[in-house]
Motif scaffolding. Structure first.
Motif, PDB file in Angstrom:
ATOM      1  N   ILE A 167       0.837  -1.202   0.000  1.00 57.38           N
ATOM      2  CA  ILE A 167       0.000   0.000   0.000  1.00 57.38           C
ATOM      3  C   ILE A 167       0.873   1.254   0.000  1.00 57.38           C
ATOM      4  CG2 ILE A 167      -1.705   1.324   1.331  1.00 57.38           C
ATOM      5  CD1 ILE A 167      -2.779  -1.410   2.367  1.00 57.38           C
ATOM      6  N   ARG A 168       1.855   1.277   0.894  1.00 52.59           N
ATOM      7  CA  ARG A 168       2.782   2.410   0.966  1.00 52.59           C
ATOM      8  C   ARG A 168       3.461   2.648  -0.377  1.00 52.59           C
ATOM      9  NH1 ARG A 168       5.270   0.717   6.054  1.00 52.59           N
ATOM     10  NH2 ARG A 168       6.568  -0.499   4.666  1.00 52.59           N
ATOM     11  N   GLY A 169       3.979   1.570  -0.961  1.00 54.17           N
ATOM     12  CA  GLY A 169       4.723   1.689  -2.216  1.00 54.17           C
ATOM     13  C   GLY A 169       3.862   2.205  -3.345  1.00 54.17           C
ATOM     14  N   CYS A 170       2.643   1.678  -3.452  1.00 48.13           N
ATOM     15  CA  CYS A 170       1.795   2.056  -4.579  1.00 48.13           C
ATOM     16  C   CYS A 170       1.210   3.454  -4.414  1.00 48.13           C
ATOM     17  CB  CYS A 170       0.683   1.031  -4.782  1.00 48.13           C
ATOM     18  SG  CYS A 170       1.048  -0.072  -6.152  1.00 48.13           S
ATOM     19  N   VAL A 171       0.912   3.857  -3.199  1.00 44.77           N
ATOM     20  CA  VAL A 171       0.406   5.219  -3.004  1.00 44.77           C
ATOM     21  C   VAL A 171       1.546   6.223  -3.223  1.00 44.77           C
ATOM     22  CG1 VAL A 171      -0.602   6.852  -1.367  1.00 44.77           C
ATOM     23  CG2 VAL A 171      -1.494   4.529  -1.506  1.00 44.77           C
ATOM     24  N   THR A 172       2.737   5.869  -2.795  1.00 43.34           N
ATOM     25  CA  THR A 172       3.897   6.734  -3.064  1.00 43.34           C
ATOM     26  C   THR A 172       4.064   6.927  -4.567  1.00 43.34           C
ATOM     27  OG1 THR A 172       4.994   5.985  -1.052  1.00 43.34           O
ATOM     28  CG2 THR A 172       6.387   7.007  -2.732  1.00 43.34           C
ATOM     29  N   PHE A 173       3.917   5.842  -5.310  1.00 42.40           N
ATOM     30  CA  PHE A 173       4.006   5.879  -6.775  1.00 42.40           C
ATOM     31  C   PHE A 173       2.938   6.814  -7.346  1.00 42.40           C
ATOM     32  CE2 PHE A 173       2.921   4.180 -10.972  1.00 42.40           C
ATOM     33  CZ  PHE A 173       4.166   3.983 -11.553  1.00 42.40           C
ATOM     34  N   ALA A 174       1.697   6.658  -6.850  1.00 40.38           N
ATOM     35  CA  ALA A 174       0.595   7.503  -7.338  1.00 40.38           C
ATOM     36  C   ALA A 174       0.855   8.975  -7.038  1.00 40.38           C
ATOM     37  CB  ALA A 174      -0.722   7.051  -6.706  1.00 40.38           C
ATOM     38  N   LEU A 175       1.447   9.244  -5.861  1.00 38.46           N
ATOM     39  CA  LEU A 175       1.734  10.638  -5.484  1.00 38.46           C
ATOM     40  C   LEU A 175       2.866  11.225  -6.330  1.00 38.46           C
ATOM     41  CD1 LEU A 175       1.596  10.949  -1.595  1.00 38.46           C
ATOM     42  CD2 LEU A 175       0.375  12.364  -3.262  1.00 38.46           C
ATOM     43  N   LEU A 176       3.808  10.380  -6.733  1.00 38.17           N
ATOM     44  CA  LEU A 176       4.882  10.868  -7.601  1.00 38.17           C
ATOM     45  C   LEU A 176       4.302  11.366  -8.913  1.00 38.17           C
ATOM     46  CD1 LEU A 176       7.688   8.166  -7.170  1.00 38.17           C
ATOM     47  CD2 LEU A 176       7.800  10.570  -6.474  1.00 38.17           C
ATOM     48  N   ASP A 177       3.212  10.736  -9.343  1.00 42.31           N
ATOM     49  CA  ASP A 177       2.586  11.131 -10.599  1.00 42.31           C
ATOM     50  C   ASP A 177       1.655  12.324 -10.388  1.00 42.31           C
ATOM     51  OD1 ASP A 177       2.080  10.921 -13.336  1.00 42.31           O
ATOM     52  OD2 ASP A 177       0.270   9.747 -12.980  1.00 42.31           O
ATOM     53  N   ALA A 178       0.750  12.193  -9.416  1.00 40.51           N
ATOM     54  CA  ALA A 178      -0.278  13.223  -9.221  1.00 40.51           C
ATOM     55  C   ALA A 178       0.249  14.430  -8.453  1.00 40.51           C
ATOM     56  CB  ALA A 178      -1.472  12.629  -8.478  1.00 40.51           C
ATOM     57  N   ARG A 179       1.320  14.258  -7.702  1.00 46.24           N
ATOM     58  CA  ARG A 179       1.941  15.277  -6.846  1.00 46.24           C
ATOM     59  C   ARG A 179       1.117  15.600  -5.601  1.00 46.24           C
ATOM     60  NH1 ARG A 179       6.664  14.427  -7.768  1.00 46.24           N
ATOM     61  NH2 ARG A 179       7.098  16.125  -6.321  1.00 46.24           N
ATOM     62  N   ARG A 180      -0.213  15.640  -5.720  1.00 43.17           N
ATOM     63  CA  ARG A 180      -1.027  15.904  -4.533  1.00 43.17           C
ATOM     64  C   ARG A 180      -2.378  15.204  -4.622  1.00 43.17           C
ATOM     65  NH1 ARG A 180      -1.661  21.243  -2.661  1.00 43.17           N
ATOM     66  NH2 ARG A 180       0.396  21.769  -3.461  1.00 43.17           N
ATOM     67  N   MET A 181      -2.933  14.872  -3.462  1.00 44.48           N
ATOM     68  CA  MET A 181      -4.263  14.253  -3.373  1.00 44.48           C
ATOM     69  C   MET A 181      -4.993  14.940  -2.238  1.00 44.48           C
ATOM     70  SD  MET A 181      -3.629  10.171  -3.331  1.00 44.48           S
ATOM     71  CE  MET A 181      -2.712   9.327  -4.605  1.00 44.48           C
ATOM     72  N   ALA A 182      -6.302  15.126  -2.406  1.00 43.28           N
ATOM     73  CA  ALA A 182      -7.108  15.691  -1.324  1.00 43.28           C
ATOM     74  C   ALA A 182      -7.214  14.665  -0.202  1.00 43.28           C
ATOM     75  CB  ALA A 182      -8.489  16.065  -1.841  1.00 43.28           C
ATOM     76  N   LEU A 183      -6.882  15.095   1.018  1.00 38.73           N
ATOM     77  CA  LEU A 183      -6.913  14.172   2.150  1.00 38.73           C
ATOM     78  C   LEU A 183      -8.292  13.562   2.347  1.00 38.73           C
ATOM     79  CD1 LEU A 183      -4.661  16.224   4.553  1.00 38.73           C
ATOM     80  CD2 LEU A 183      -4.277  13.825   3.978  1.00 38.73           C
ATOM     81  N   GLU A 184      -9.316  14.360   2.099  1.00 33.70           N
ATOM     82  CA  GLU A 184     -10.672  13.837   2.358  1.00 33.70           C
ATOM     83  C   GLU A 184     -11.068  12.780   1.338  1.00 33.70           C
ATOM     84  OE1 GLU A 184     -13.829  16.604   2.213  1.00 33.70           O
ATOM     85  OE2 GLU A 184     -13.531  17.140   0.116  1.00 33.70           O
ATOM     86  N   ASP A 185     -10.389  12.740   0.182  1.00 33.66           N
ATOM     87  CA  ASP A 185     -10.701  11.720  -0.833  1.00 33.66           C
ATOM     88  C   ASP A 185      -9.967  10.405  -0.585  1.00 33.66           C
ATOM     89  OD1 ASP A 185     -12.264  13.572  -2.061  1.00 33.66           O
ATOM     90  OD2 ASP A 185     -10.793  14.076  -3.632  1.00 33.66           O
ATOM     91  N   LEU A 186      -8.974  10.449   0.297  1.00 36.09           N
ATOM     92  CA  LEU A 186      -8.083   9.296   0.451  1.00 36.09           C
ATOM     93  C   LEU A 186      -8.815   8.019   0.907  1.00 36.09           C
ATOM     94  CD1 LEU A 186      -5.120   8.599   0.005  1.00 36.09           C
ATOM     95  CD2 LEU A 186      -4.658   9.313   2.356  1.00 36.09           C
ATOM     96  N   PRO A 187      -9.694   8.074   1.922  1.00 35.68           N
ATOM     97  CA  PRO A 187     -10.375   6.837   2.331  1.00 35.68           C
ATOM     98  C   PRO A 187     -11.145   6.184   1.179  1.00 35.68           C
ATOM     99  CG  PRO A 187     -10.689   8.550   3.979  1.00 35.68           C
ATOM    100  CD  PRO A 187     -10.044   9.209   2.790  1.00 35.68           C
TER     101      PRO A 187
END
Ligand SMILES: [Zn+2]
Length: 306
Positions: free
Chosen positions: A238-258
């Motif tokens: 989970i850590r690895g894949c979300v890190t990967f997604a963040l490298l691409d998107a740069r940012r995600m809304a915290l409230e959308d994360l769950p």
């Protein structure tokens, strides 16, 4: 360690980051072979790096180590631009021909790709010449069940893809998703490459390295830890894949994360099979973990790549 590595002039490693896998250019006279093509959103950068590396040579062929988005994402753009053939591990053939976004783990992990047409297949045990060297395709299932590594016995170079990094190996998706025995396959793959004489490893991510035995030891230790504790393997995925997604998107809304974690099959399965956390608890744990690891931080209402 990597400073001590000397590759033949016919071998050029283009070290990328974690979103795009490393690229390897192998030169034969005025033609070249490229190993792996990076992530789709980096395609323009990949084209520029490859063009600079080619330095006027033509790109005859692209060969992939495995079918994940960070290795095949530039395939279509590279083929369009340079008119090269594309050879893939034979186990990937159906998934690529049908552009099966689940089998390619694109939809599974909420990643992007661009469809391409493979013009050739490679089986374990087959050889090809590239960079004036003979490379043997070696089966390295585990991270990707159809992955191949490429080994040159003469110069004792191993292009390992994500089967072996200097510190670890790629996520064992089959185990996390409940689709197969990635742990067992990875163990057999590491044992198989451990029998090769290797002086230099060109991994899919990170700098080339020479301390092959120590890397194998670390990889086996990680395998044992995952075998002993599936939750650790799931958290790592989970850590690895979300890190990967963040490298691409740069940012995600915290409230959308769950919701993102609950709706993306990889995270949903990893959590359900190994962790059993509620959506909010999983998101809270993840944010703390990414902050602790220094890969992301909270910025107002967003989680931002650091
Ligand atoms: Zn990779």
């Amino acid at each position: 360690m990597s400073a001590a590595l000397h590759f033949p002039a016919s071998v050029r490693v283009i070290e990328r980051g974690w979103l795009s896998a490393n690229n390897v250019l192998l030169f034969d006279g005025d033609e070249a072979t490229l190993i792996d093509s990076g992530y789709v959103s980096h395609a323009a950068q990949t084209l520029a790096l490859v063009r600079a590396g080619l330095d006027g040579r033509s790109l005859a062929r692209l060969i992939n180590t495995h079918s994940h988005s960070d290795h095949i994402g530039g395939n279509a753009a590279v083929q369009r631009t340079f008119g090269c053939s594309i050879t893939i591990p034979s186990g990937m053939a159906d998934a690529v021909a049908n552009w099966d976004e689940d089998a390619l783990l694109l939809s599974t992990a909420a990643q992007q790709g661009e469809r391409f047409v493979a013009t050739g297949l490679l089986d374990a045990g087959e050889h090809f010449i590239a960079g004036e060297l003979a490379w043997q395709a070696v089966a390295v299932p585990g991270h990707d069940m159809d992955a191949l590594a490429y080994y040159n016995p003469e110069r004792r170079i191993l292009i390992s893809g994500d089967a072996l990094w200097r510190d670890g190996f790629g996520i064992l998706f089959a185990d996390v998703l409940g689709r197969g025995d990635g742990l067992g396959e990875a163990r057999r793959a590491l044992e198989a490459i451990g029998r090769l004489a290797v002086d230099a490893v060109i991994p899919g991510h990170g700098a080339p390295f020479s301390d092959f035995d120590a890397a194998l030891e670390r990889a086996f230790a990680r395998l044992r830890a995952f075998e002993d504790d599936g939750a650790r393997m799931a958290r790592n995925a989970i850590r690895g894949c979300v890190t990967f997604a963040l490298l691409d998107a740069r940012r995600m809304a915290l409230e959308d994360l769950p919701r993102y974690l609950a709706e993306t099959p990889l995270y949903r399965e990893a959590n359900a099979r190994f962790l059993g956390l509620g959506a909010e608890a999983l998101a809270d744990w993840l944010v703390r973990e990414l902050e602790r690891a220094g890969v992301a931080h909270r910025e107002g209402v967003d989680l931002v790549a650091s």
